[in-house]
Every structure is written in C-alpha cells, then in structure tokens.
Design an enzyme around this catalytic site. Sequence first.
Site, PDB file in Angstrom:
ATOM      1  N   GLN A  23       0.797  -1.183   0.000  1.00 11.26           N
ATOM      2  CA  GLN A  23       0.034   0.050   0.037  1.00 11.26           C
ATOM      3  C   GLN A  23       1.009   1.130   0.026  1.00 11.26           C
ATOM      4  O   GLN A  23       0.222   2.342  -0.203  1.00 11.26           O
ATOM      5  CB  GLN A  23      -1.054  -0.095   1.304  1.00 11.26           C
ATOM      6  CG  GLN A  23      -2.017  -1.220   1.403  1.00 11.26           C
ATOM      7  CD  GLN A  23      -2.907  -0.847   2.164  1.00 11.26           C
ATOM      8  OE1 GLN A  23      -2.661  -1.711   3.272  1.00 11.26           O
ATOM      9  NE2 GLN A  23      -4.064  -0.624   1.933  1.00 11.26           N
ATOM     10  N   HIS A 124       1.091  -9.310   4.699  1.00  5.92           N
ATOM     11  CA  HIS A 124      -0.009  -8.580   4.501  1.00  5.92           C
ATOM     12  C   HIS A 124      -0.465  -8.225   3.142  1.00  5.92           C
ATOM     13  O   HIS A 124      -0.497  -7.472   2.362  1.00  5.92           O
ATOM     14  CB  HIS A 124       0.102  -6.799   4.983  1.00  5.92           C
ATOM     15  CG  HIS A 124      -1.002  -6.198   5.390  1.00  5.92           C
ATOM     16  ND1 HIS A 124      -1.178  -5.373   6.520  1.00  5.92           N
ATOM     17  CD2 HIS A 124      -1.986  -5.709   4.552  1.00  5.92           C
ATOM     18  CE1 HIS A 124      -2.189  -4.666   6.384  1.00  5.92           C
ATOM     19  NE2 HIS A 124      -2.796  -5.035   5.397  1.00  5.92           N
ATOM     20  N   GLU A 169      -4.996 -10.000   9.010  1.00 10.13           N
ATOM     21  CA  GLU A 169      -6.647 -10.095   8.644  1.00 10.13           C
ATOM     22  C   GLU A 169      -6.609 -11.471   7.549  1.00 10.13           C
ATOM     23  O   GLU A 169      -7.067 -11.343   6.445  1.00 10.13           O
ATOM     24  CB  GLU A 169      -7.138  -9.105   7.834  1.00 10.13           C
ATOM     25  CG  GLU A 169      -7.026  -7.761   8.874  1.00 10.13           C
ATOM     26  CD  GLU A 169      -7.706  -6.785   8.365  1.00 10.13           C
ATOM     27  OE1 GLU A 169      -8.157  -6.757   7.221  1.00 10.13           O
ATOM     28  OE2 GLU A 169      -8.078  -5.806   8.790  1.00 10.13           O
ATOM     29  N   GLU A 355      -5.126  -1.918  14.138  1.00 12.16           N
ATOM     30  CA  GLU A 355      -5.867  -1.361  13.156  1.00 12.16           C
ATOM     31  C   GLU A 355      -7.196  -0.540  13.731  1.00 12.16           C
ATOM     32  O   GLU A 355      -7.734  -1.300  14.006  1.00 12.16           O
ATOM     33  CB  GLU A 355      -6.041  -1.799  11.729  1.00 12.16           C
ATOM     34  CG  GLU A 355      -4.726  -2.003  10.906  1.00 12.16           C
ATOM     35  CD  GLU A 355      -5.258  -2.610   9.632  1.00 12.16           C
ATOM     36  OE1 GLU A 355      -6.247  -2.475   8.864  1.00 12.16           O
ATOM     37  OE2 GLU A 355      -4.364  -3.490   9.083  1.00 12.16           O
ATOM     38  N   GLU A 408      -5.433   1.780  -1.587  1.00 14.73           N
ATOM     39  CA  GLU A 408      -6.459   1.231  -0.726  1.00 14.73           C
ATOM     40  C   GLU A 408      -6.945   0.064  -1.540  1.00 14.73           C
ATOM     41  O   GLU A 408      -8.132   0.117  -2.131  1.00 14.73           O
ATOM     42  CB  GLU A 408      -7.531   2.144  -0.221  1.00 14.73           C
ATOM     43  CG  GLU A 408      -8.970   1.531   0.540  1.00 14.73           C
ATOM     44  CD  GLU A 408      -8.304   0.521   1.754  1.00 14.73           C
ATOM     45  OE1 GLU A 408      -7.319   1.009   2.327  1.00 14.73           O
ATOM     46  OE2 GLU A 408      -9.157  -0.269   1.980  1.00 14.73           O
ATOM     47  N   TRP A 409      -6.274  -0.994  -2.063  1.00  9.88           N
ATOM     48  CA  TRP A 409      -6.474  -2.030  -2.429  1.00  9.88           C
ATOM     49  C   TRP A 409      -7.529  -2.027  -3.997  1.00  9.88           C
ATOM     50  O   TRP A 409      -7.174  -0.989  -4.680  1.00  9.88           O
ATOM     51  CB  TRP A 409      -7.349  -3.018  -1.502  1.00  9.88           C
ATOM     52  CG  TRP A 409      -6.305  -3.339  -0.492  1.00  9.88           C
ATOM     53  CD1 TRP A 409      -6.484  -2.953   0.975  1.00  9.88           C
ATOM     54  CD2 TRP A 409      -5.060  -4.055  -0.357  1.00  9.88           C
ATOM     55  NE1 TRP A 409      -5.300  -3.162   1.854  1.00  9.88           N
ATOM     56  CE2 TRP A 409      -4.204  -4.048   0.989  1.00  9.88           C
ATOM     57  CE3 TRP A 409      -4.033  -4.646  -1.304  1.00  9.88           C
ATOM     58  CZ2 TRP A 409      -3.384  -4.003   1.293  1.00  9.88           C
ATOM     59  CZ3 TRP A 409      -2.651  -4.741  -0.654  1.00  9.88           C
ATOM     60  CH2 TRP A 409      -2.341  -4.763   0.429  1.00  9.88           C
TER      61      TRP A 409
HETATM   62  C1  PNW Z   1      -8.039  -3.408   6.306  1.00  6.93           C
HETATM   63  N1  PNW Z   1     -13.970  -4.764   5.056  1.00  6.93           N
HETATM   64  O1  PNW Z   1      -8.724  -4.078   5.409  1.00  6.93           O
HETATM   65  C2  PNW Z   1      -6.491  -3.834   6.062  1.00  6.93           C
HETATM   66  O2  PNW Z   1      -5.792  -4.412   6.696  1.00  6.93           O
HETATM   67  C3  PNW Z   1      -5.818  -2.645   5.648  1.00  6.93           C
HETATM   68  O3  PNW Z   1      -4.735  -3.047   4.441  1.00  6.93           O
HETATM   69  C4  PNW Z   1      -6.752  -1.708   4.590  1.00  6.93           C
HETATM   70  O4  PNW Z   1      -6.336  -0.592   4.107  1.00  6.93           O
HETATM   71  C5  PNW Z   1      -7.663  -1.196   5.857  1.00  6.93           C
HETATM   72  O5  PNW Z   1      -8.504  -2.259   6.644  1.00  6.93           O
HETATM   73  C6  PNW Z   1      -8.794  -0.118   5.293  1.00  6.93           C
HETATM   74  O6  PNW Z   1      -9.786  -1.074   4.379  1.00  6.93           O
HETATM   75  C7  PNW Z   1      -9.981  -4.342   5.367  1.00  6.93           C
HETATM   76  O7  PNW Z   1     -14.710  -4.549   4.164  1.00  6.93           O
HETATM   77  C8  PNW Z   1     -10.556  -4.302   4.062  1.00  6.93           C
HETATM   78  O8  PNW Z   1     -14.714  -5.221   6.116  1.00  6.93           O
HETATM   79  C9  PNW Z   1     -11.979  -4.562   4.018  1.00  6.93           C
HETATM   80  C10 PNW Z   1     -12.651  -4.560   5.333  1.00  6.93           C
HETATM   81  C11 PNW Z   1     -12.041  -4.588   6.558  1.00  6.93           C
HETATM   82  C12 PNW Z   1     -10.837  -4.248   6.608  1.00  6.93           C
END
Ligand code: PNW
Length: 451
Positions: A23, A124, A169, A355, A408-409
């Site tokens: 990221q 990650h 996660e 986080e 952000e993915w």
């Molecule tokens: C986390 N959801 O991802 C990740 O650990 C991070 O890399 C990311 O940037 C951050 O949260 C914010 O999104 C998630 O949809 C992605 O529930 C999606 C979800 C939760 C966490």
Amino acid sequence: MPHPSRLALPADFRWGVATAAYQIEGATGEDGRGASVWDTFTAKPGTVRDGHTGEVACDHYHRWPEDIALMRELGIDAYRFSVAWPRIQPTGTGPVNKAGLDFYDRLVDGLLAVGITPTPTLFHWDLPQALEDRGGWLERDTARCFAEYAGVVAARLGDRVGTWITLNEPFVHMVFGYALGSHAPGRSLMLDALPVAHHQLLGHGLAAAVLREHGGRVMISNNCTPVRAASEDPADLVAAEAYDALHNRLFNDPLLLGSYPDLSAFGVDRDLGGAVREGDLDLIAAPLDGLGVNYYNPTRIAAPTAPGLPFEEAPIEGVPRTAFGWPVVPDGLRELLTGLGRRYGAALPPITITENGCSVEDEVLNGAVDDRARIDYLAGHVAAVEAAVAEGVDVRGYFTWSLMDNFEWAEGFSQRFGLVHVDFETQQRTPKASYAWYRNLIADQRARHGR
Ligand code: PNW
C-alpha cells in the site's frame, strides 16, 4: 472535538500507526523484488478502481527517512509496517534477496534511532506470485514456505525486533482474495475457499515456532466485528450466529481454544474441506503473546432471503458513515473487546488494537487538511478502548490505520485513510488536522504518566 480528557489507560499503553508494504512502498520492480499477486491482479483491467496500482504508491521505498521524520514528530511509541515477502524471497521459497532484507534493516535501524519500536507484520496479502502459481494459500505447502520466510527475516532482524505479527486479517484475505475475487489473487471460490483459512493459520503456527526460536514474541492481527442480529426473530439470531462463526470465531477459536467453530450452517465440516490434519490445531493454538485486533465497524445480520449463504448483511441505520460508506459506531469497539473477554476468558492474551481508522474525503486547502470527521472517529474509538479497559479487558496499545493516505486495494487511491495527506502526483506529504490531534493525545498521555 477535543480528545477524551479522562483516559484511564495504563502508563505503558503504546500508541502507534500502521501501514502495509504494497500500500505504500512502490518500487515494485526494484532491487530484485519478485512479483506478488497484487502486481498481477492490478495489471488486469477492471480489477482496481481507475486502474490504479501500487507500482509507485507513496514511494515509501525511497522516502522512508521523511516518513520516519513524520512519525518522530507525531511522537508514536511503535510503528506497524509489513515486510514484502517477494522482496525477501522473490519466488516465495529458496533464494534470498539480500537487497530486500537490507531495506527493512535500514528501516528498523531508522526507527530505533528515533525511539520508535518496529512492529513488523510478515504477511499483509502480497504473496509471491510464484507461490500463487502453485495454488497459493489453497495449497498446504504455502504454510511451510511462510515459516521458511519468517525464519529468513527473523535471522536478519530478530536482534532488533521484539514482537512480530505473523498475518494480517486472514479472514479478509480469504474472503476478498479467494471467495469473492475482489482482491488478489482474484479467485471466486465461495465456500471452497475455506482451506485458505486453515493454511494461513497453519502458516501462523509454523512461523510462530520459528520466530520463538529467534527469541521473538508473537502476535497475529485478526479483523474482528461485533455481530448484531437485525431483530430478535429466531431466524435472524441463527443467521447472526452463523456469521459470527465465519468472521470471528473461525480465526479466533483455533488460536485461543484449539478448535474450529461449528460451521454446519454452511454445510461445512470441522476439518474445513479436508484441510485440517492431526497435530495442526496444537501448532495453531500455541500461546500468543498478544492478539492484534483490527476494528472498523460492527456488522448487522439477518436471515437470508435468497438461497446460498445462511446469512445476509443488513444496513446499520442512523449513524454517520465514512467516505467508504462504512458505519461509524465507536461503541462497537467496546462491545467487541468486552465480548472477546467474555468468550475467551483466561485464554485471551493481552490485546493490541493493530488497526482502527476511517477514510475521509479530504482535500488540501491553503496547505492544510481539515479532517475533523477523522478526529471524531478516532476520539470516539479511543474512548471505547478506554471504556473496555475500565471494564477489565487487557488492552495494551492502539495503532491508527494509517500513517498516510495510500493504495486502498480495490479502491485504488480513492479512499484516504491517512493522518498525513499524500499528493500522489508530487508525493508531497501534508499532515492533516488529525495528525496534530493524535500528536497532542500522545503527548498528553505521556505527560499524565510522567514518561
Ligand atoms: C484492512 N471490510 O482491510 C487492511 O488491513 C488494510 O490494509 C486496509 O487498508 C484497511 O483495513 C482499510 O480498508 C480491510 O470490508 C478491508 O470489512 C476491508 C474490510 C475490512 C478491512
């Protein structure tokens, strides 16, 4: 909004910020880094919003001294970053890329030089593509490779890193990466993705043993959500129970209790599609030094209205929403933490919030970013941690997601989670109002406890 003024957190409570390699780093083709599943995924048209990729991201690979300076000024105790496996082992197993290790070596030394504790996450989501080509986390051998990689990193950094986070996660990686296909590696296997849960947890267990041999302490970061039934209707209660098993207990129970939850509502046996072998759960359940909890929002669940899964997500009404559309419910964090305390009791190790944060549509106006929605979000959630601690839950630290705006993915650069604004054209960093707020919070805490 002022920060909570009567924080009753312990004197040694640790404050930090979090990021992840793909990221922020960029430099995806430099110094011998191999390809990761995210390089492959983002190269495919239509996978990520606006066709964005992590090729440059925040250019942290080159700008890390500036980013450490921002952290130093912020006054944090600890920095959670992730190590990119394909920088260390470009093909995921075997040959080690010294230049990749050198990068994290410099980063760790740079952090220690300004009194910040490096807290690396080993995975990650950026699996070496070469391992994905052999089945990725659907393949049991990936767990063995992960432990091999953990050993390589620990051999180099273990003299300066005290605490390791193995995985980030595993739930989100399994669901988005392998069940729904919205993240890399982009597979849409639905419930056939369940072996990915077990192989990640097995990787955690195998790596944990290796990290301990190097004198390390071991944590894992799970994405947890308090699950609320949409109504008292028994069908909704049953659905909520099923969702809680999938999202929370599938990943916490084996670690803390040594067994998988009942997934019969999904038509799945406790061996997760034959993935679980004798002895695996003993490895997975080896004591943790801490549980990392990533919290963003609660989840409301109703009985399904269509065939398929045994639950359906229901909207949470009457609360603010982040730019992402996620509901803002700070008390959900207190509810989550006290719920973990009740469910796991003495089996629950100390918790660190690894986080918590939100995306805000912010813009630079006269060189400043007024992200008061983020300040409200963070203040509310820190107060929720305080409330949980007051109710007896052992929480040792809090890491904000994220230090700076980043990739952000699937949303590309459209969702900004940073305390620091990043202009992705110029790479200019601009601390936001929330950065000053967090700095003051940490300074006040420190003054209160005389440290
Ligand atoms: C986390 N959801 O991802 C990740 O650990 C991070 O890399 C990311 O940037 C951050 O949260 C914010 O999104 C998630 O949809 C992605 O529930 C999606 C979800 C939760 C966490």
